[in-house]
Design an enzyme around this catalytic site. Structure first.
Site, PDB file in Angstrom:
ATOM      1  CE  LYS A 193      -2.822   3.320   1.702  1.00  0.00           C
ATOM      2  NZ  LYS A 193      -1.709   4.236   0.926  1.00  0.00           N
ATOM      3  CD  GLU A 196      -5.324  10.584  -0.673  1.00  0.00           C
ATOM      4  OE1 GLU A 196      -4.411  10.438   0.963  1.00  0.00           O
ATOM      5  OE2 GLU A 196      -5.935  11.089  -1.371  1.00  0.00           O
ATOM      6  CB  THR A 250      -0.083   6.445  10.607  1.00  0.00           C
ATOM      7  OG1 THR A 250      -0.310   7.688  10.244  1.00  0.00           O
ATOM      8  CG2 THR A 250      -0.714   6.099   9.499  1.00  0.00           C
ATOM      9  CD  GLU A 268      12.574   0.531  11.404  1.00  0.00           C
ATOM     10  OE1 GLU A 268      12.533   2.206  12.040  1.00  0.00           O
ATOM     11  OE2 GLU A 268      12.323  -0.469  11.459  1.00  0.00           O
ATOM     12  CB  CYS A 302      12.482   8.797   9.127  1.00  0.00           C
ATOM     13  SG  CYS A 302      13.555   7.962   8.264  1.00  0.00           S
ATOM     14  CD  GLU A 403       9.038  13.437  11.824  1.00  0.00           C
ATOM     15  OE1 GLU A 403       7.914  12.888  11.789  1.00  0.00           O
ATOM     16  OE2 GLU A 403       9.748  12.288  11.661  1.00  0.00           O
TER      17      GLU A 403
HETATM   18  P1  NAD Z   1       1.576   8.720   6.880  1.00  0.00           P
HETATM   19  O1  NAD Z   1       2.015   8.056   8.427  1.00  0.00           O
HETATM   20  O2  NAD Z   1       0.742   9.859   6.856  1.00  0.00           O
HETATM   21  O3  NAD Z   1       1.309   7.419   5.934  1.00  0.00           O
HETATM   22  C1  NAD Z   1       2.751   6.056   5.785  1.00  0.00           C
HETATM   23  C2  NAD Z   1       1.852   5.386   5.375  1.00  0.00           C
HETATM   24  O4  NAD Z   1      -0.186   5.131   5.831  1.00  0.00           O
HETATM   25  C3  NAD Z   1       0.590   6.202   3.475  1.00  0.00           C
HETATM   26  O5  NAD Z   1       0.918   4.867   2.977  1.00  0.00           O
HETATM   27  C4  NAD Z   1      -0.728   5.898   4.304  1.00  0.00           C
HETATM   28  O6  NAD Z   1      -1.529   5.745   2.941  1.00  0.00           O
HETATM   29  C5  NAD Z   1      -0.679   5.126   5.746  1.00  0.00           C
HETATM   30  N1  NAD Z   1      -1.633   4.842   6.262  1.00  0.00           N
HETATM   31  C6  NAD Z   1      -2.292   6.332   6.742  1.00  0.00           C
HETATM   32  N2  NAD Z   1      -3.569   5.947   7.290  1.00  0.00           N
HETATM   33  C7  NAD Z   1      -3.810   4.419   7.905  1.00  0.00           C
HETATM   34  C8  NAD Z   1      -4.071   3.482   8.532  1.00  0.00           C
HETATM   35  N3  NAD Z   1      -5.304   4.520   8.776  1.00  0.00           N
HETATM   36  N4  NAD Z   1      -4.436   2.386   7.991  1.00  0.00           N
HETATM   37  C9  NAD Z   1      -3.050   1.716   7.120  1.00  0.00           C
HETATM   38  N5  NAD Z   1      -2.411   3.182   6.823  1.00  0.00           N
HETATM   39  C10 NAD Z   1      -2.985   3.813   6.531  1.00  0.00           C
HETATM   40  O7  NAD Z   1       3.199   9.218   6.662  1.00  0.00           O
HETATM   41  P2  NAD Z   1       3.752   9.713   5.648  1.00  0.00           P
HETATM   42  O8  NAD Z   1       3.223  10.904   5.836  1.00  0.00           O
HETATM   43  O9  NAD Z   1       3.102   9.146   4.673  1.00  0.00           O
HETATM   44  O10 NAD Z   1       5.329   9.628   6.092  1.00  0.00           O
HETATM   45  C11 NAD Z   1       5.925  11.095   6.790  1.00  0.00           C
HETATM   46  C12 NAD Z   1       6.842  10.597   7.862  1.00  0.00           C
HETATM   47  O11 NAD Z   1       7.177   8.697   7.620  1.00  0.00           O
HETATM   48  C13 NAD Z   1       7.290  10.757   8.918  1.00  0.00           C
HETATM   49  O12 NAD Z   1       6.716  10.928   9.956  1.00  0.00           O
HETATM   50  C14 NAD Z   1       8.404   9.890   8.692  1.00  0.00           C
HETATM   51  O13 NAD Z   1       9.367  10.487  10.008  1.00  0.00           O
HETATM   52  C15 NAD Z   1       8.608   8.946   8.182  1.00  0.00           C
HETATM   53  N6  NAD Z   1       9.420   8.151   8.043  1.00  0.00           N
HETATM   54  C16 NAD Z   1       9.993   7.044   8.943  1.00  0.00           C
HETATM   55  C17 NAD Z   1      11.098   6.197   8.492  1.00  0.00           C
HETATM   56  C18 NAD Z   1      11.503   5.683   9.320  1.00  0.00           C
HETATM   57  O14 NAD Z   1      12.272   4.545   8.513  1.00  0.00           O
HETATM   58  N7  NAD Z   1      11.859   5.406  10.621  1.00  0.00           N
HETATM   59  C19 NAD Z   1      11.501   6.084   7.370  1.00  0.00           C
HETATM   60  C20 NAD Z   1      10.685   6.975   6.242  1.00  0.00           C
HETATM   61  C21 NAD Z   1       9.458   8.039   6.892  1.00  0.00           C
END
Ligand code: NAD
Length: 510
Positions: A193, A196, A250, A268, A302, A403
């Site tokens: 998945k 978006e 999330t 992560e 991240c 963040e």
């Molecule tokens: P997000 O949490 O908004 O979305 C991540 C994914 O989860 C997307 O595919 C989204 O569609 C999905 N999602 C959203 N709501 C959901 C639900 N209710 N159930 C299941 N899936 C759902 O994060 P983002 O804005 O896409 O990414 C940025 C974040 O990711 C930042 O906080 C960043 O630090 C983190 N990040 C962490 C790492 C790591 O390895 N620690 C790496 C990259 C990004």
């Protein structure tokens, strides 16, 4: 309904006269079908132009896709075949990625705004991830422990079933590969998945995976909203593990769902990583490392080093030079080889970063550079934001605690090691840290005391697929990468082999 290819892969182009497109279809039960969810417009963050329209999967299709993935997994030999046979397929996928490197890099640049230099490296790393897990699964060893009685114990690995890989928008091909490769290596089916805003690279990757000899139906791609597709995935009874990378809120929600179903999750999550410049640091190295650590990927990383701690004796001199170098960075589209800082992924995200900077001003912070949308009219249609350096705030300010996920650095002086460790650890996150000093003993001491899953010493934001990656506190649970990362996608089973021919001595016949 089966659909035909909209645009097939164009191999190894170094440039494109038209935007490279991907097949507008979801992968369901080994077939490409039209998504029945909402039509979603993918735009180029550098120009605001339409890249492609994507039909998202509907919730009903997502349910069906998981059922079909489960059936495909049960019925295929993938889960029982020899690891070296799986390794062959992973090598094939790596080769397909390498053959399409230029196209994939362009797609990722057009969708995320990242520079081509970076997206080429990310695509290359995705291929290497498949190769690494091919090698890891082929050389994986179970254990035979020393006997503790008339039996011999053996531990083996078995696949989990259907693994859900939920990925964010910032480095999609790398985060997809880090989940798909070990999951397939361990003999699972995978439902991907993508975020978006950035479905294209995952969809293009999936096209390539389906050109390999992987049995049909073992990979599924479900573009769509987290609140629609994500919810179906996390609550579906046939999903055996959720491998998630994304934001902390999330992740917490997904962990709740997984706890209800008692299935493993790897989370992560976010970070607010400290970078530390000690009095004796090699200043040239530290300046370049700090700049790269926060402003590469426009800070949308991240592990971005977003809190800078500089010893008070060199604070002013260091920060002034940092500002000078930051204002000299080239802001522009990721397709321009001279660009250092590309646009943010989306105008909505740019506006969120801008709002954080306004709040920093309201908190009493001084913006030393940046803090605005670039004035250059050539960039007006994109979602650009100037690299920003802020000082005058304490570590307890909201700006230093939350963040921002953009090109925003907060600078804070420190007096001594105690003061530094207290401030660096005063955060809910624990993802990464950087330490700049040639003094091995101080570096070692600080690395042990700073609470972060990854600590870079005299380098920053470098990665090795063979090294486990974890986050502490609100930065995550479980680990990705390395051999240990492969084991996360397996069930471990213990076999006890009796080694005595004598019956058990128990009861009246024993
Ligand atoms: P997000 O949490 O908004 O979305 C991540 C994914 O989860 C997307 O595919 C989204 O569609 C999905 N999602 C959203 N709501 C959901 C639900 N209710 N159930 C299941 N899936 C759902 O994060 P983002 O804005 O896409 O990414 C940025 C974040 O990711 C930042 O906080 C960043 O630090 C983190 N990040 C962490 C790492 C790591 O390895 N620690 C790496 C990259 C990004």
């Amino acid at each position: 309904m089966t659909v035909t290819l909209q645009t097939s892969s164009r191999n190894s182009h170094s440039s494109f006269s038209a935007l490279p497109q991907v097949r507008n279809a979801i992968r369901l039960g080994g077939e490409w079908v039209h998504g029945e969810g909402k039509l979603y417009t993918v735009t180029n963050p550098a120009t605001g132009e339409l890249v492609q329209e994507i039909n998202q999967a509907s919730a009903e299709q997502a349910k069906q896709a998981i059922d079909l993935a489960y059936t495909a997994w049960r019925e295929s030999e993938w889960r029982t075949c020899y690891p070296h046979d799986r390794a062959l397929v992973l090598h094939q996928i790596a080769g397909l990625i390498d053959d399409n490197l230029e196209r994939l890099a362009w797609i990722q640049t057009l969708n995320t705004g990242k520079t081509l230099k970076e997206t080429r490296a990310l695509v290359g790393s995705a291929a290497k991830t498949f190769r690494y897990y091919a090698a890891a699964v082929e050389t994986q060893e179970g254990t035979l422990t020393t006997q503790r009685g008339p039996w011999q114990t053996q531990t083996t690995f078995e696949p989990l079933g259907v693994v859900a890989a939920i990925t964010p928008w910032n480095s999609p091909i790398a985060s997809d590969a880090q989940k798909i490769a070990p999951a397939l290596a361990a003999g699972n089916a995978v439902v991907v998945k993508p975020a978006e805003w950035t479905p294209l690279i995952s969809m293009a990757l999936m096209e390539l995976v389906t050109q390999s000899d992987l049995p049909d139906g073992l990979v599924t791609i479900l573009p769509g909203k987290g609140s629609v597709i994500g919810d179906v995935i996390t609550s579906h009874p046939k999903v055996s593990k959720i491998a998630f990378t994304g934001g902390t809120s999330t992740g917490r929600r997904i962990a709740h769902e997984a706890a209800e179903r008692l299935i493993p999750t790897t989370l992560e999550l976010g970070g607010k990583s400290p970078t530390v410049v000690l009095e004796d640091a090699n200043l040239e190295q530290a300046l370049q490392g700090v700049l790269y650590g926060i402003f590469s990927s426009s800070g949308q990383s991240c592990i971005a080093g977003s809190r800078l701690f500089v010893h008070q004796s060199l604070y002013r001199e260091f920060v002034e030079e940092l500002v000078r170098r930051t204002t000299a960075l080239n802001i522009g589209p990721g397709t321009d080889p001279d660009t250092d800082v590309g646009p943010l992924v989306h105008t909505r995200h740019r506006d969120s970063v801008a709002a954080y900077v306004e709040r920093a001003r309201a908190e009493g912070g001084t913006v030393l550079c940046g803090g605005r949308v670039p004035a250059d009219p050539a960039l007006a249609a994109g979602s650009y934001y100037e690299p920003t350096i802020i000082e005058g705030l304490t570590n307890s300010s909201l700006t230093a605690q939350e963040e921002i996920f953009g090109p925003v650095l907060v600078c804070i002086p420190f007096a001594d090691e105690e003061d530094l460790v207290e401030q660096a650890n005063d955060t809910v996150f624990g993802l990464a840290a950087g330490i700049w000093t040639p003094n091995f003993f101080r570096a070692q001491r600080l690395a042990e005391r700073i609470d972060a899953g990854t600590v870079w010493i005299n380098t920053y934001k470098q990665f090795s697929i063979s090294t486990p990656f974890t986050g502490f506190g609100d930065s995550g649970l479980g680990l990705d990468k390395g051999r240990a990362g492969l084991a996360e996608y397996s069930k471990r089973k213990s076999l006890y082999w009796g080694t005595s021919e004598e019956p058990m001595s128990w009861g009246k016949h024993g």
